[in-house]
Design an enzyme around this catalytic site. Sequence first.
Site, mmCIF file in Angstrom:
data_model
loop_
_atom_site.group_PDB
_atom_site.id
_atom_site.type_symbol
_atom_site.label_atom_id
_atom_site.label_comp_id
_atom_site.label_asym_id
_atom_site.label_seq_id
_atom_site.Cartn_x
_atom_site.Cartn_y
_atom_site.Cartn_z
ATOM 1 N N ASP A 66 -5.881 -11.760 6.879
ATOM 2 C CA ASP A 66 -5.130 -10.504 6.974
ATOM 3 C C ASP A 66 -3.671 -10.736 7.349
ATOM 4 O OD1 ASP A 66 -4.772 -7.782 6.879
ATOM 5 O OD2 ASP A 66 -6.295 -7.321 8.373
ATOM 6 N N GLU B 41 0.853 -1.187 0.000
ATOM 7 C CA GLU B 41 0.000 0.000 0.000
ATOM 8 C C GLU B 41 0.889 1.237 0.000
ATOM 9 O OE1 GLU B 41 -3.006 0.082 3.136
ATOM 10 O OE2 GLU B 41 -2.652 -2.054 3.481
ATOM 11 N N GLU C 5 -9.472 2.635 4.975
ATOM 12 C CA GLU C 5 -9.055 2.521 6.371
ATOM 13 C C GLU C 5 -7.990 3.555 6.720
ATOM 14 O OE1 GLU C 5 -7.642 -1.493 6.535
ATOM 15 O OE2 GLU C 5 -5.598 -0.959 5.988
#
Length: 665
Positions: A417, A178, A472
């Site tokens: 996750d 990310e 998020e």
Amino acid sequence: MKKTNLALLSLFGLGLCYPFTLYAQKNKTFQLLSPNSTIQLTVEAGKKMQWSVKHGSESIIEPSPLSLKLAGGEVLGDAAKITSSKTTKINQQINALNYKKDIVPDQYNQLVLNCKGGFGIIFRAYNDGVAYRFFTTRKDSLTIENEEAGFHFREDYQVYIPYVNDAHNNDVFETSFENNYQHIALSKVKKDTLSFAPILIELPNNKKAVITEADLEEYPGMFLQTSQQGYALQGKFAPYPLEEKKAGHNNLQAYVMKRANYIAKTAGSRSFPWRTVIISATDTELLNNDMVYKLASPSRIKDPSWIKPGKVAWDWWNDWNVTNVNFQAGINTATYKYYIDFAARHKIENILLDEGWADSQDIMKIVPEINLQEIVDYGKSKNVGVWLWGGWLPLDQKMDLALSTYSKIGIKGFKIDFMDRDDQKMVNFFYRFAQKAAEHKIMLDYHGAYKPTGLQRTYPNVLNFEGVRGLENVKWSNTDFPLYDCTIPFIRMIAGPMDYTPGAMINANKGSFRAINSSPMSQGTRCHQLAMYVIFESPFEMLCDNPTNYMREEESTRFITSIPTTFDQTVALDGKVSEYCAIARKKKDTWYVGTMTNWTPRDILLDLSFLGAGNFEAEIFKDGVNADRNGIDYKREVIKVSSKDKLKIHMAGGGGWAARIYQAK
């Protein structure tokens, strides 16, 4: 050009569809045209195997090396002796499942080079890009020491490139995948920093090239790094992990403490991942690309009828922050039954129990506050499925027991996750868990994951992947999200679905935004959020905000829940990388249209010719006149439209526009 190559091109020009073989010991240059003859791929087999690509008269990829280095020093591709070549033309279609369209045209020309020593290379030329992969035909297993995957360019082009800047444990190959995109010249890309695919290169005359990979299996994923010489990117691959220790968030991860001097140990007879370059003449073309899906291995699930994509009411983003209830909200049975009631009322297919429902170290130990069977049974009575969150390491440690136990309870799927790696061992986990989950009719959402490479086609019970800087991040970051939102549809979304988790009902302009954990807000307008449900590909799509906020905003909530998560047809309408995008998608007889802009207010003209014959009504959500001051401001209207119309759309800074278009009664 050799005479044999001229003959090869002549056969393409005649449109012959049968395969043929050329014995090419003397011929070391090969050319392959795309079906529409726009793209030309050239392979040169000399001291180094090199490939290059042109789009029309313009260079896309300059001669670039490709090879596989084996343990012991053998290099597949260097001084290769071509024993034969075979060229075929393919024109077929793929019946897609849980995708943005139900039929995927699959048309390409293919060149297979067989080489002395039990290996070869397959090249493909599509109308929208090129791809190649190695294959080996050896009896014994192979140890791959390294791979050479070069992408050389003629000039110092601008690129959109996401750096690895959150490496865990001082290991550059451990990352969340990310980051925002750096829009810089190739020469300015940091020489000592890895980046992760997909990466976009801006070429002359508005053309674009996107580098990524497909069909990644039993092999590490490809990072990219600039070359020390010229304008080039080269593949980098995580060495195989030899030692790991439990660490990271709540000890849910396995940090690599020692890596091998090789990247993979694998079977001697196999195909390796595709290296692919997607090529577009306009930015808009990138919004509806199928390259990764086409290159992926077909489904291995014989009967996928139990796989049900849909939406999910999610708890973690909104911090279980519901109000006007007579129970203590949190990770407990009463709260999740409340989420089920909300989901049932709005025909949301699932709820998700995120982190906290089980012991962080033992996925089989449910916390006392949760009666999971009661929650599942209550959901079943309301036609709402239940998904569970889990760290990959606890799930890996008790994979068979967890899948068997929770499938019998009635769990529909797992959100997994914190994998945060794509070395061969972790890639193997993705495939192994997908296969095991399918045996128990469990669907999956791979959060904390590398970008998709086609696993969603091979195991269609895998509905979603993260590998994106999702919503998020607004809980702790002040970076420019509208800019990012208008960039990822052209780059990251090319790889496949994105677990971005949209749906914020508190919407702020640039000046009023604050990063808040417990009561988070979005950057940009309400309509920017609504448009995401059309624009972002996500068969398992979350509603991130809490039921209290959604019930306060019933009009927006009804619109969100009316939008499907998979579609029969997709049309890319308009767009420019990092500035704005517009996409239309169809499900049965209804069209859904979404547009978004960055922080620049924008007017666009939306051509509705995609509607076809008939008279239609459009339910429209557009930025309100005061949306530039207050992102929550929007206006809903219903108007008559037809395929002859061109709608003028105004979007506020960070704004959007969304519509549901259906046959008029």
